[in-house]
Design an enzyme around this catalytic site. Sequence first.
Site, PDB file in Angstrom:
ATOM      1  N   ARG A 128       0.846  -1.210   0.000  1.00 46.82           N
ATOM      2  CA  ARG A 128       0.000   0.000   0.000  1.00 46.82           C
ATOM      3  C   ARG A 128       0.877   1.254   0.000  1.00 46.82           C
ATOM      4  NH1 ARG A 128      -4.365   0.747   4.704  1.00 46.82           N
ATOM      5  NH2 ARG A 128      -2.481   1.094   5.944  1.00 46.82           N
ATOM      6  N   ARG A 134       1.205   7.345   2.342  1.00 52.42           N
ATOM      7  CA  ARG A 134       1.239   7.332   3.810  1.00 52.42           C
ATOM      8  C   ARG A 134       2.651   7.053   4.316  1.00 52.42           C
ATOM      9  NH1 ARG A 134      -3.754   3.985   6.341  1.00 52.42           N
ATOM     10  NH2 ARG A 134      -2.239   3.894   8.035  1.00 52.42           N
ATOM     11  N   ARG A 146       4.531   0.006  14.490  1.00 54.88           N
ATOM     12  CA  ARG A 146       3.060  -0.114  14.572  1.00 54.88           C
ATOM     13  C   ARG A 146       2.655  -1.489  15.102  1.00 54.88           C
ATOM     14  NH1 ARG A 146       1.490   1.575   8.636  1.00 54.88           N
ATOM     15  NH2 ARG A 146      -0.663   1.192   9.302  1.00 54.88           N
TER      16      ARG A 146
HETATM   17  P1  B4P Z   1      -6.596  -1.758   5.420  1.00 60.16           P
HETATM   18  O1  B4P Z   1      -7.933  -2.337   5.444  1.00 60.16           O
HETATM   19  O2  B4P Z   1      -6.503  -0.477   4.727  1.00 60.16           O
HETATM   20  O3  B4P Z   1      -5.866  -1.584   6.812  1.00 60.16           O
HETATM   21  P2  B4P Z   1      -6.350  -1.188   8.240  1.00 60.16           P
HETATM   22  O4  B4P Z   1      -6.372  -2.459   9.020  1.00 60.16           O
HETATM   23  O5  B4P Z   1      -7.598  -0.396   8.182  1.00 60.16           O
HETATM   24  O6  B4P Z   1      -5.198  -0.201   8.653  1.00 60.16           O
HETATM   25  P3  B4P Z   1      -4.339   0.654   9.559  1.00 60.16           P
HETATM   26  O7  B4P Z   1      -4.151   0.018  10.892  1.00 60.16           O
HETATM   27  O8  B4P Z   1      -3.156   0.911   8.706  1.00 60.16           O
HETATM   28  O9  B4P Z   1      -4.938   2.057   9.746  1.00 60.16           O
HETATM   29  P4  B4P Z   1      -5.574   3.136  10.660  1.00 60.16           P
HETATM   30  O10 B4P Z   1      -5.959   4.129   9.673  1.00 60.16           O
HETATM   31  O11 B4P Z   1      -6.625   2.584  11.547  1.00 60.16           O
HETATM   32  O12 B4P Z   1      -5.655  -2.821   4.708  1.00 60.16           O
HETATM   33  C1  B4P Z   1      -4.275  -2.661   4.473  1.00 60.16           C
HETATM   34  C2  B4P Z   1      -3.859  -3.148   3.091  1.00 60.16           C
HETATM   35  O13 B4P Z   1      -4.172  -4.515   2.928  1.00 60.16           O
HETATM   36  C3  B4P Z   1      -4.566  -2.423   1.971  1.00 60.16           C
HETATM   37  O14 B4P Z   1      -3.644  -2.097   0.980  1.00 60.16           O
HETATM   38  C4  B4P Z   1      -5.597  -3.430   1.444  1.00 60.16           C
HETATM   39  O15 B4P Z   1      -5.829  -3.291   0.069  1.00 60.16           O
HETATM   40  C5  B4P Z   1      -4.932  -4.745   1.734  1.00 60.16           C
HETATM   41  N1  B4P Z   1      -5.893  -5.809   2.030  1.00 60.16           N
HETATM   42  C6  B4P Z   1      -7.024  -5.714   2.777  1.00 60.16           C
HETATM   43  N2  B4P Z   1      -7.664  -6.903   2.836  1.00 60.16           N
HETATM   44  C7  B4P Z   1      -6.888  -7.793   2.118  1.00 60.16           C
HETATM   45  C8  B4P Z   1      -7.005  -9.195   1.794  1.00 60.16           C
HETATM   46  N3  B4P Z   1      -8.028  -9.951   2.220  1.00 60.16           N
HETATM   47  N4  B4P Z   1      -6.023  -9.760   1.065  1.00 60.16           N
HETATM   48  C9  B4P Z   1      -4.982  -9.030   0.610  1.00 60.16           C
HETATM   49  N5  B4P Z   1      -4.810  -7.695   0.861  1.00 60.16           N
HETATM   50  C10 B4P Z   1      -5.767  -7.083   1.597  1.00 60.16           C
HETATM   51  O16 B4P Z   1      -4.421   3.697  11.637  1.00 60.16           O
HETATM   52  C11 B4P Z   1      -3.335   4.482  11.230  1.00 60.16           C
HETATM   53  C12 B4P Z   1      -2.630   5.175  12.426  1.00 60.16           C
HETATM   54  O17 B4P Z   1      -3.539   6.148  13.043  1.00 60.16           O
HETATM   55  C13 B4P Z   1      -2.201   4.306  13.605  1.00 60.16           C
HETATM   56  O18 B4P Z   1      -0.948   3.706  13.409  1.00 60.16           O
HETATM   57  C14 B4P Z   1      -2.173   5.361  14.758  1.00 60.16           C
HETATM   58  O19 B4P Z   1      -1.013   6.161  14.728  1.00 60.16           O
HETATM   59  C15 B4P Z   1      -3.361   6.256  14.459  1.00 60.16           C
HETATM   60  N6  B4P Z   1      -4.601   5.840  15.153  1.00 60.16           N
HETATM   61  C16 B4P Z   1      -5.754   5.444  14.532  1.00 60.16           C
HETATM   62  N7  B4P Z   1      -6.688   5.122  15.440  1.00 60.16           N
HETATM   63  C17 B4P Z   1      -6.127   5.299  16.672  1.00 60.16           C
HETATM   64  C18 B4P Z   1      -6.594   5.098  17.999  1.00 60.16           C
HETATM   65  N8  B4P Z   1      -7.830   4.636  18.260  1.00 60.16           N
HETATM   66  N9  B4P Z   1      -5.757   5.379  19.051  1.00 60.16           N
HETATM   67  C19 B4P Z   1      -4.517   5.827  18.809  1.00 60.16           C
HETATM   68  N10 B4P Z   1      -4.001   6.034  17.574  1.00 60.16           N
HETATM   69  C20 B4P Z   1      -4.798   5.769  16.497  1.00 60.16           C
END
Ligand code: B4P
Length: 191
Positions: A128, A134, A146
């Site tokens: 990604r 990002r 992370r």
């Molecule tokens: P996504 O679906 O995009 O990932 P995510 O789990 O939502 O992501 P993440 O933990 O990064 O993000 P967040 O914004 O919450 O999937 C990732 C990739 O995998 C994509 O490219 C997708 O295409 C691929 N994919 C998905 N499913 C697949 C499958 N079945 N097979 C193959 N590929 C697949 O957090 C970002 C940051 O924000 C954190 O690190 C932190 O700093 C902060 N943050 C957010 N919420 C917080 C909270 N509550 N408290 C404190 N900090 C927080």
Amino acid sequence: MLNIVLFGPPGAGKGTQSEKLINSKSLVHISTGDLFRNNIGEGTALGKKAQTFMDEGKLVPDEIVIGMVEDMIEKNVSAKGFIFDGFPRTVAQAEALDGMLAERELTISGMVSLEVPENELISRLLDRGKTSGRVDDQNEAKIATRIEEYQNKTAPVAGYYKSQNKFNGINGVGSIENIYKDISTAIEQFG
Ligand code: B4P
């Protein structure tokens, strides 16, 4: 009201599966990661506070996150339900969420936890990072931070929901469609 916590390590597919769920169930999507990225994009004070933590792969402090989520709940009290995506990420956030829902006579219906091995997480996030822009997806050291933050601070949140009999583990490896089907089956049991 159907209130779902979508849980899992970074890159587990929370954002991907949320997109599908909000469309089919007409729920309000509260993604703390997206909310922070929107604030960063708009240059708000909240965004500036969050950015330094996010760029390093660290969790944003609880007090910043909790206030932002409560605002979103308050703005959408008449919704059919919520998907909490990437929140709660600490036990303190989980307790705060229960408190703010209870004040509104609401509760979490269930947690869906996407389970994906670490090597797969790293490869998805690096992939990604090639197109997302990002900073936190762009090198292995930040991704490792992370995952470490997840193990130390976020993984215990699963135990919090297990103790309330609300935990549902789902295999997060496979096609996006099949994972979505498994999630839908789990949610049907939430009642
Ligand atoms: P996504 O679906 O995009 O990932 P995510 O789990 O939502 O992501 P993440 O933990 O990064 O993000 P967040 O914004 O919450 O999937 C990732 C990739 O995998 C994509 O490219 C997708 O295409 C691929 N994919 C998905 N499913 C697949 C499958 N079945 N097979 C193959 N590929 C697949 O957090 C970002 C940051 O924000 C954190 O690190 C932190 O700093 C902060 N943050 C957010 N919420 C917080 C909270 N509550 N408290 C404190 N900090 C927080």
